[in-house]
Design an enzyme around this catalytic site. Structure first.
Site, PDB file in Angstrom:
ATOM      1  N   HIS A 156      -2.149 -39.788  19.819  1.00 37.07           N
ATOM      2  CA  HIS A 156      -0.770 -39.325  19.645  1.00 37.07           C
ATOM      3  C   HIS A 156       0.199 -40.445  20.045  1.00 37.07           C
ATOM      4  O   HIS A 156       1.113 -40.784  19.306  1.00 37.07           O
ATOM      5  CB  HIS A 156      -0.493 -38.091  20.525  1.00 37.07           C
TER       6      HIS A 156
ATOM      7  N   HIS B 225       7.521  15.732   9.630  1.00 39.50           N
ATOM      8  CA  HIS B 225       6.712  14.621   9.099  1.00 39.50           C
ATOM      9  C   HIS B 225       5.235  14.863   9.342  1.00 39.50           C
ATOM     10  O   HIS B 225       4.427  14.844   8.433  1.00 39.50           O
ATOM     11  CB  HIS B 225       7.121  13.285   9.727  1.00 39.50           C
TER      12      HIS B 225
ATOM     13  N   ASP C 286      16.625   7.717   5.826  1.00 35.97           N
ATOM     14  CA  ASP C 286      15.305   7.698   5.194  1.00 35.97           C
ATOM     15  C   ASP C 286      15.393   7.362   3.714  1.00 35.97           C
ATOM     16  O   ASP C 286      14.428   6.889   3.124  1.00 35.97           O
ATOM     17  CB  ASP C 286      14.635   9.072   5.339  1.00 35.97           C
TER      18      ASP C 286
ATOM     19  N   GLU D  64      12.142   4.874  17.686  1.00 38.23           N
ATOM     20  CA  GLU D  64      12.181   4.378  16.309  1.00 38.23           C
ATOM     21  C   GLU D  64      13.558   4.687  15.696  1.00 38.23           C
ATOM     22  O   GLU D  64      14.213   3.815  15.167  1.00 38.23           O
ATOM     23  CB  GLU D  64      11.069   5.079  15.517  1.00 38.23           C
ATOM     24  N   HIS D  65      13.955   5.973  15.786  1.00 35.35           N
ATOM     25  CA  HIS D  65      15.262   6.408  15.283  1.00 35.35           C
ATOM     26  C   HIS D  65      16.100   6.899  16.445  1.00 35.35           C
ATOM     27  O   HIS D  65      15.615   7.702  17.255  1.00 35.35           O
ATOM     28  CB  HIS D  65      15.113   7.583  14.307  1.00 35.35           C
TER      29      HIS D  65
ATOM     30  N   TYR E  24       0.844  -1.192   0.000  1.00 37.35           N
ATOM     31  CA  TYR E  24       0.000   0.000   0.000  1.00 37.35           C
ATOM     32  C   TYR E  24       0.879   1.241   0.000  1.00 37.35           C
ATOM     33  O   TYR E  24       1.815   1.343   0.794  1.00 37.35           O
ATOM     34  CB  TYR E  24      -0.913   0.020   1.230  1.00 37.35           C
TER      35      TYR E  24
ATOM     36  N   GLN F 204     -10.673   0.150   1.105  1.00 37.95           N
ATOM     37  CA  GLN F 204     -11.116  -0.670  -0.033  1.00 37.95           C
ATOM     38  C   GLN F 204      -9.930  -1.339  -0.727  1.00 37.95           C
ATOM     39  O   GLN F 204     -10.033  -2.471  -1.206  1.00 37.95           O
ATOM     40  CB  GLN F 204     -11.969   0.161  -1.014  1.00 37.95           C
TER      41      GLN F 204
END
Lengths: 437, 437
Positions: free
Chosen positions: A420, A262, A361, A327-328, A130, A191
């Protein structure tokens, strides 16, 4: 004004915990509308896709035009300036080289009991990527998602990207082309996720869906998880810069602002062991902020979530970093390797003042899809492993079964699973018969 | 009567698709009650835990008795018969040996541009293992979840296991002990998952939760996902046996029944290339089924979900196997390695007639926590990787930044992220100044 906290202050812990637990995302509950969209796409397929695309993207297309034609892709990618093309090509090559090293090896061995054991990695057959459309169309994200999939050996790779009001990003299409993807649909939102998970007449279903998106996309990915695999659900992005010693305050300020621009939910945190440096960086942020085209967004992020922490030393900084699990993580210190060894929860670490997060990045090679919102405590950035799965293998000789089988029989009996045990005993009986023949 | 399908029949495809898409699980929607339980535990902590334990497990304990004491554990584990203890110890050793080989290595290299790149694996700090209680108390599951976590280096490992009406499984406690876990709470259901994710005064929160459970536990894991990491959401178990050539029909029948006895939603599938063998196995199932203590459960599974497919050859069998993507795949054929190479979607493969699936449940070494419900298309069984995360590392020299930085500036500009570009440019400017000095 960002929060400023000093670890020497008695109320530091309270302020730090408040910062850590602050919610940065608005909690828009879109689950019900997303469930309705998914049900609609499952029930009516392409007809639903076309209707929803007309409604949300103001784009009225028949189903057979949802897919970009080869001619359209060629026409659009030809619009990309040569310098942009060169930059994107360099990025693609470096990302490919990095991820190629991630390919794991198959393993097999035979143990003393005579059991041949091991595992084998195989790629997912089909993956859907996506890509957000409109203003937030990031060609770098296409590379970061598509190239690991390609390296893993995924046979069929599909992109869904919305084109609101028909707006197409030539660079996104070029990034797809550089990644070897030619199956691209102008469908977005929940969708698109529904179509990728369940399939329609036009879009065949995939096994794994990755890529960022808005709240609807995130909710849809959550809802189809299980039917298909998904990557992480990304939250707002964050950076932690740890600085000590002589540093250029403007560089650090720009790194904090790069994160802040961002979106308004992004978070930039500075930990400095030196109050003067902290002040200098804060001053540089204030000076540079108004010069940014995205000053409004970056300003909101810095004002609402920006945090400056003055720590006693790097040990303390590392401890705080581990609680933040950023994250960074940028380490602008004399010996970044030593500090990196102590920072055990982080998505990506950038070592030294000449490794700004922004190169990560785009072009340094590691993936920029990374765990946010403290999830680096338990998860990793995107990699080729996300597009592979492991099958374990076992082969027992009759002798191996004779040696370890009785323990299985015993445990099966303890767990009350008679068949078993019987499945092992039947074989053992035959071996014993043979043994006494 | 199980379904029997022959690939030569014209309506085979329709029947196969019907079998593939049949829902085996009842869709009890417990999301709302689970959300309420989680909210209650978050709000009231131990008080909620104790109340819910009293209500659901009919066990009235103060918070400080939720945890098993060392004395209780010692007392219970002393009850385990020596043979069971030996079998469990063998299983633990073999599982440990297998998973030790899964430990991935850290990697670092310097590329021609002067970028030092790589990644590093670190363990999750704290993990919680859910263990179902009562009748479905499986000590083997404790080993399969706890040992990979231990091998990965997880520092704090916690078990939550319900003890309905106070019923404790000595073998579960022994399995915990063999895995080196002494933090064990008699709490179950969604309340246990909530406590592990958010913490209470008694139970400190963890970063990752694994382990099987009922519909409430599964829904709770879904809901806390993001706050903590989780393993997969397991569905009902399944086995696919592919058989060709001279085979012992009773062995194959017992393997199918071993799967079926797990629960009525489990599925056992046989693909044989020889109709006579298929009949012989079906006959053996009918003969052996009434002899099982769990005949009712196994019978329901076999009647409702059991499937026998007669295929033309092993190529066709491999194709069907890939569409089924079975959790467990048993290859009882002359050359199982060759067939395994063609079966690319499977959780675990058992090669040859002397490797019954049941040995894999207990003692062969590979994990028995495996992807169900066709999710082997995109996911893997539990491994040490589930308890590790990867941090990417990058360090650029000034020269490396000079070489690859301009491409980052270009792409940042194309994506409209000005501060990203500026953070690189500021450093490049300094390098240029130095270069011209």
């Amino acid at each position: 004004m960002p929060i400023t906290l000093k670890t020497v202050d008695p109320d530091f812990e309270a302020g730090f915990v408040r910062m850590l637990s602050a919610k940065r995302e608005g909690a828009t509950d879109v689950n019900d509308s997303v469930a309705a969209i998914i049900a609609d796409v499952r029930a009516r397929g392409d007809a639903a896709l076309c209707e929803l695309t007309a409604r949300f993207d103001r784009l009225d297309l028949p189903a057979d035009r949802l897919r970009f034609s080869a001619a359209e892709i060629a026409e659009q990618t030809a619009l990309v300036p040569a310098e942009d093309r060169a930059a994107l090509t360099l990025a693609a090559e470096r990302i490919r080289a990095y991820h190629a090293r991630q390919m794991p090896e198959d393993v097999s061995w035979t143990d003393p009991e005579g059991a041949t054991l091991g595992w084998r990695w195989t790629p997912v057959s089909a993956a859907g990527l996506y890509v957000p459309g409109g203003q937030a169309a990031y060609p770098s994200s296409v590379l970061m998602n598509a190239i690991p999939a390609r390296v893993a050996g995924v046979e069929r790779l599909v992109i869904c990207v919305p084109t609101p009001d028909g707006a197409v990003s030539p660079l996104v299409l070029l990034a797809a082309q550089l990644s070897g993807i030619d199956e691209i649909y102008r469908v977005g939102g929940a969708q698109a996720i529904a179509a990728l998970a369940y399939g329609t007449a036009t879009i065949a279903p995939v096994d794994k869906i990755t890529g960022p998106g808005n709240a609807y996309v995130a909710a849809a990915k959550r809802q189809v998880f299980g039917r298909v695999g998904i990557d992480m659900i990304a939250g707002p992005s964050e950076v932690l810069v740890i600085a000590e010693g002589p540093q250029n305050p403007e560089w650090l300020a720009l790194d904090l602002l790069a994160q802040a621009e961002h979106d308004a939910d992004a978070q930039s945190i500075l930990i400095a062991t030196d109050e003067a440096l902290a002040h200098a960086v804060a001053g540089a942020v204030d000076r540079l902020l108004p010069t940014l085209p995205r000053a409004e967004i970056a300003g909101a992020s810095w004002r609402d979530h920006g945090t400056i922490i003055v720590a006693r030393d790097l040990d303390e900084a590392a401890d705080l970093s581990n609680r933040i699990a950023p994250e960074h993580l940028e380490l602008c210190v004399e010996n970044p390797e030593a500090l990196a060894a102590r920072c055990v929860h982080a998505g990506a670490i950038f070592l030294g003042a000449h490794t700004p997060e922004a190169v990560g990045d785009y072009v340094s090679g590691p993936n920029h899809v990374l765990p946010t919102a403290r999830s680096a405590r338990f998860s990793s950035g995107l990699s080729v492993l996300d597009f592979l799965k492991r099958t374990t293998l076992a082969r027992l000789t009759p002798g191996a079964l004779a040696r370890i089988g009785p323990a299985a029989v015993r445990l099966a009996s303890a767990e009350g699973l008679h068949a078993h045990g019987a499945s092992v005993e039947a074989r053992l009986a035959m071996l014993n018969d043979r043994g006494t023949e």
